[in-house]
Scaffold this active site. Structure first.
Site, PDB file in Angstrom:
ATOM      1  N   HIS A   1     -72.700 -15.192  -8.945  1.00 57.32           N
ATOM      2  CA  HIS A   1     -73.470 -14.750  -7.784  1.00 57.32           C
ATOM      3  C   HIS A   1     -74.844 -15.421  -7.724  1.00 57.32           C
ATOM      4  CE1 HIS A   1     -74.518 -11.948  -4.543  1.00 57.32           C
ATOM      5  NE2 HIS A   1     -75.721 -11.940  -5.086  1.00 57.32           N
ATOM      6  N   HIS A  61     -79.026 -18.624  -5.746  1.00 55.05           N
ATOM      7  CA  HIS A  61     -80.470 -18.690  -5.946  1.00 55.05           C
ATOM      8  C   HIS A  61     -80.860 -19.772  -6.956  1.00 55.05           C
ATOM      9  CE1 HIS A  61     -81.059 -15.086  -3.565  1.00 55.05           C
ATOM     10  NE2 HIS A  61     -80.100 -14.506  -4.241  1.00 55.05           N
ATOM     11  N   LYS A  79     -76.751 -18.520   4.961  1.00 52.90           N
ATOM     12  CA  LYS A  79     -77.706 -17.774   4.135  1.00 52.90           C
ATOM     13  C   LYS A  79     -78.965 -17.636   4.987  1.00 52.90           C
ATOM     14  CE  LYS A  79     -79.203 -16.042   0.131  1.00 52.90           C
ATOM     15  NZ  LYS A  79     -78.604 -14.882  -0.544  1.00 52.90           N
TER      16      LYS A  79
END
Length: 296
Positions: free
Chosen positions: A164, A180, A226
């Protein structure tokens, strides 16, 4: 009257800030902005609806240059080897092959040898939050980051903290969640899978700076959007891995504020069942004034 818990919160943030500063000072593999890499911020991203991909404030890629020789270093090599091990769409069960499991362990072996992870391990042992035995510590790290769990809406294990946070996932094929990490962003952009849409700011956040190491941005990936993501740029895999592990294990809160180098940052860290990392990422609060910065 000031509630009794407030001084403790301030003190714990100070302690954590001191730890993060130590990690920053020992991030020997961090790239230098403008020298080892260059980015092009271009325009401010608009409000991008999930169904409208036409609002693009950046006609060019985010990364204009990266010195890829850094990718030959052990921790970067081990990190990059994991990026192709996952099914991006949530709901698709993950199957971990023996080869992939071996790559996970090799990555952890490379992590625990770094100055950053040695600093974090010593601190966690002193706090009685991690075992001193290195084999047991790596087992703890494996559980936190690599053990699979079922993300919301799925009945079978389809996600992990590592996937993730560092690799990224898609939900319903239209929304990008997680993702990220700047290395994955750079490599996916180079392959043509990322369309950078511009930087993100709100009324309370500082204007981004191409020579600073934190950026909020908008992008599309694998047909998903995103709308706003936040990442460190140019830091080493071990810095992020150590920082997020530290925050996950030391802070019961899902947001903790730390100050280090030139940055005031909130580290968001959502737990999953108190066993795994659900998500974690940095949010830039402000740049510290250079004249106020205390050099160690």
């Amino acid at each position: 009257m000031r509630p009794s818990w407030i001084p403790t919160m301030i003190e714990s943030d100070r302690e954590l800030s001191a730890m993060v500063q130590k990690l920053w000072d020992n991030d020997i593999n961090r790239l230098r902005p403008g020298t080892d890499y260059r980015i092009s911020l271009q325009g401010k991203a608009g409000n991008l609806s999930l169904m409208n991909d036409g609002n693009d404030a950046a006609g060019l890629p985010l990364f204009t240059y990266v010195d890829e020789s850094i990718f030959k270093k052990e921790t970067f090599l081990a990190f990059i080897s994991l990026l192709d091990n996952y099914e991006s769409d949530t709901g698709v069960p993950e199957v971990v092959t023996p080869e992939e499991e071996a790559e996970n362990h090799k990555f952890l072996d490379s992590m625990v040898k770094t100055p950053a992870m040695k600093i974090v391990h010593k601190h966690l042992v002193a706090k009685k939050l991690s075992p001193e035995d290195m084999t047991q510590f790596k087992e703890q790290l494996y559980r936190i980051w690599f053990e699979l769990y079922a993300r919301r809406g799925s009945s079978k294990p389809d996600s992990s903290g590592f996937e993730h946070v560092f690799v990224g996932e898609t939900r319903g094929g239209r929304t990008v969640i997680g993702f990220h990490n700047w290395i994955q962003l750079y490599l996916q952009e180079k392959l043509g899978h990322i369309d950078y849409k511009g930087y993100s700011v709100n009324a309370n956040s500082p204007q981004p700076d191409e020579n600073k190491h934190i950026l909020a941005l908008q992008f599309s990936w694998k047909n998903g959007i995103k709308p706003k993501g936040s990442i460190f740029i140019g830091v080493s895999p071990e810095f992020e891995f150590a920082l997020y592990t530290l925050c996950f294990l030391t802070s019961p809160n899902e947001r903790v504020r730390v100050s280090f180098s030139l940055y005031d940052v909130e580290i968001v860290c959502h737990h999953y069942n108190q066993k795994h990392i659900g998500t974690t990422y940095p949010v830039l609060v402000r740049y510290q004034n250079d004249e106020k910065k205390i050099h160690s």
